[in-house]
Design an enzyme around this catalytic site. Structure first.
Site, PDB file in Angstrom:
ATOM      1  N   LYS A 246       4.161   0.954  10.009  1.00 63.94           N
ATOM      2  CA  LYS A 246       4.317   2.263   9.382  1.00 63.94           C
ATOM      3  C   LYS A 246       3.810   3.379  10.298  1.00 63.94           C
ATOM      4  CE  LYS A 246       2.882   0.336   5.433  1.00 63.94           C
ATOM      5  NZ  LYS A 246       2.263   0.155   4.116  1.00 63.94           N
TER       6      LYS A 246
ATOM      7  N   GLU B 133       0.876  -1.161   0.000  1.00 61.19           N
ATOM      8  CA  GLU B 133       0.000   0.000   0.000  1.00 61.19           C
ATOM      9  C   GLU B 133       0.920   1.218   0.000  1.00 61.19           C
ATOM     10  OE1 GLU B 133      -2.635  -0.031   3.345  1.00 61.19           O
ATOM     11  OE2 GLU B 133      -3.617   1.833   2.724  1.00 61.19           O
TER      12      GLU B 133
ATOM     13  N   ARG C  67       3.877 -12.632  10.227  1.00 59.30           N
ATOM     14  CA  ARG C  67       4.657 -11.456   9.866  1.00 59.30           C
ATOM     15  C   ARG C  67       5.962 -11.441  10.649  1.00 59.30           C
ATOM     16  NH1 ARG C  67       1.155  -7.233   9.065  1.00 59.30           N
ATOM     17  NH2 ARG C  67       2.697  -5.616   9.339  1.00 59.30           N
TER      18      ARG C  67
END
Ligand code: ATP
Ligand code: MG
Length: 570
Positions: A274, A38, A264
């Site tokens: 982020k 993204e 992850r």
């Protein structure tokens, strides 16, 4: 060009699935993966793991990997990030060729799929507000309630959906929802929102759209449109897989990719989100996404990490089906292992203490032959490092009142100078005001060059640099950003655990003069007994070498915790 070694690969559960699919001729034996960032920030090392996986599988099985920008949310995205993401993927060593895609390129097709869903009686326009939708959804233990708009005629939903697209309605007044099951134990299946109104221009489609698809709808369809075979994603999407499959089952799509989840990557002593990385920037803790302390690809690159080390690290941490935290020491070991055999060594004194060798003539210079690769001298040969009456050693290689096990220099004691003589400390000069040691006087043993001393043991060897021929340098000593292994999980605010000494700038370091021959911008070195350093091509100037410490030779963190880095992947 730096040497590049192929990554040493391991088996894992996704590889097993892919190989079985190939063996069974599924997807005509093809492997098509994608990396779907993204564009709302810079990539971090967690993304690197996903990049290495997706591009790695594609390469291993003669397939292809698409770079797809998942740009369905017009609010948070920016073209700056798109370019940065491409640069980072390329730097890591991967090439998507002509397979660059943007989910926004599919907006028209996605819209058509949404109409198809409505016409099949599988979606409806709902006029509940956002709070009502949430309230109607129920909880994990309580079933949801059906929207009063759920059974409105297909014709009516189609008309309203078209008018949503035409911009007739305000944000939040209507959404398109899939008609699935309000009693499903999986909340994602309780008539999830498919489209919402957002009167926001999009970086790529401008004002063309005022309705935007939700991730769950856009993602599976983008995969299907592109003919992705294995859609790898992180564990938090496991509960979304039934929805991924549901959309593809309802619609007339060109293919039905398989979603496979993996854990992850988390790394200790840093944060990989982020949102948190952005906070570090906004609050001025770091200088930006590319600060060498950031776990971003840009930051690691600036610090001096190599793509090879990151690729090998991504492979070595393995693939797990349960979330865990990998020790930062593993990443640090990966760069050490990569650089140790492939960068030359030099001597650099970080915090100089002047040593005068009383019995060495003032004008004399001897050139000491020193191999760039002590373990493999033939590789790059030798430099001649000048030895003079005045030299610098590290302040902390001398102690006035040393403990028993201190094998470096102390009054009356001897030490070996690397590639040179044995010296003995005969006098200590102090600043009369502060008492600080400012100079040592030593004598050298002229018979000790390249030979074991006779009749006595000299246990320590220290690095040194000629005082008048050494070259000044600035060193940026980077360290971990946080002082606790799991800053985001300690309770409280992760910002409370910042490491106040994550950057120390040393302004008066001295390097042996060979640096003038081998110090090309962007070169990496091992400074003997210290660590691995990167000659920063941006920060250095024609008259000043500026080095970033990539990693020290042995981490003080490991010494504190008493162990080498291992992955806690069980
Ligand atoms: P963040 O939480 O840091 O914002 P994200 O998941 O929102 O990350 P995306 O740009 O959506 O970031 O991620 C692109 C791809 O990278 C996705 O397939 C995602 O699963 C993967 N990815 C993101 N973070 C990690 C991680 N820590 N480990 C492995 N893969 C990751
Ligand atoms: Mg995301």
């Amino acid at each position: 060009m730096p040497e590049t070694q192929p990554t040493r690969k391991r088996g894992n559960f996704i590889r097993t699935i892919i190989e079985r699919d190939i063996a069974q001729g599924k997807n005509n034996g093809q492997v098509v993966t994608r990396f779907p960032p993204e564009p709302n920030g810079y990539l971090h090392i967690g993304h690197a793991k996903s990049i290495c996986l997706n591009f790695g599988f594609a390469a291993d099985y003669n397939g292809r990997c698409h770079l797809r920008f998942d740009d369905t949310n017009p609010i948070k995205e920016d073209v700056e990030f798109i370019e940065a993401i491409k640069e980072d993927v390329r730097w890591l060593g991967f090439d998507w060729g002509k397979y660059e895609y943007h989910a926004s390129d599919y907006f028209e097709r996605l819209y058509q799929y949404a109409e198809e869903l409505i016409m099949k009686g599988k979606a409806y326009v709902c006029e509940l507000g956002p709070d009502e939708i949430r309230e109607y959804r129920g909880t994990p233990t309580q079933p949801g309630r059906e929207s009063p708009y759920r059974n409105r005629p297909i014709r009516e939903s189609l008309d309203l959906f078209r008018r949503m697209r035409a911009g007739e309605f305000a944000e939040g007044t209507r959404v398109l929802r899939a008609k699935i099951d309000m009693a499903s134990p999986n909340l994602n299946m309780r008539d999830p929102v498919v489209y919402r109104i957002r009167k926001q221009p999009h970086p790529r489609t401008g004002d063309k759209w005022c309705i935007y698809p939700m991730y769950d709808f856009a993602h599976c369809l983008s995969d299907a449109i592109e003919g992705v075979t294995h859609s790898l994603c992180t564990l938090e999407f496991e509960d979304h897989r039934p929805l991924y499959d549901w959309f593809l089952d309802q619609l007339d799509v060109p293919s039905h990719p398989q979603q496979i989840e993996f854990a992850r990557l988390n790394i200790s002593y840093t944060v990989l989100s982020k949102r948190m990385l952005r906070q570090l920037i906004d609050e001025g803790v770091v200088t930006g996404w590319g600060d060498p302390r950031m776990p971003t690809i840009k930051g690691l690159r600036k610090r001096g990490y190599t793509p090879e080390s990151i690729r090998q690290f991504s492979e070595d941490v393995g693939l797990a089906k349960a979330n865990s935290i990998v020790d930062m020491a593993m990443l640090e070991n990966a760069i050490r292992d990569d650089l140790d055999p492939k960068v030359p060594r030099l001597m650099c004194v970080h915090k100089p203490l002047k040593v005068v060798i009383d019995n060495y003539e003032e004008s004399r210079v001897e050139y000491m032959k020193a191999p760039y690769y002590p373990n493999d001298p033939e590789k790059m040969g030798y430099r001649q490092t000048p030895f003079t009456r005045e030299i610098f050693i590290e302040q902390d290689d001398f102690m006035e009142d040393p403990p028993k096990k201190f094998f470096r220099l102390a009054p009356g004691r001897e030490v070996r100078l690397r590639f040179s003589y044995i010296i003995k400390c005969v006098d200590v000069v102090k600043d009369p005001r502060t008492g600080e040691v400012i100079e040592l006087h030593c004598t050298y043993d002229p018979d000790s060059l390249g030979k074991k001393p006779v009749g006595r043991k000299v246990k320590g060897t220290i690095h040194w640099v000629s005082a008048n021929q050494g070259v000044p340098a600035i060193l940026k000593l980077y360290d971990r950003l946080f002082t606790v292994p799991n800053p985001a999980g300690e309770g409280g605010n992760f910002m409370d655990y910042l490491n106040p000494s994550s950057l120390e700038v040393v302004r008066n370091a001295v390097i042996e003069p060979a640096i003038k021959d081998v110090g090309k911008p962007g070169a990496r070195f091992q400074f003997e007994r210290k660590g691995f350093y990167f000659l920063d091509p941006e920060d250095s100037t024609p008259d000043m070498f500026v080095f970033n410490r990539i990693v020290s030779l042995k981490s003080k963190w490991e010494r504190i915790r008493g162990g080498a880095g291992t992955a806690h992947t069980k």
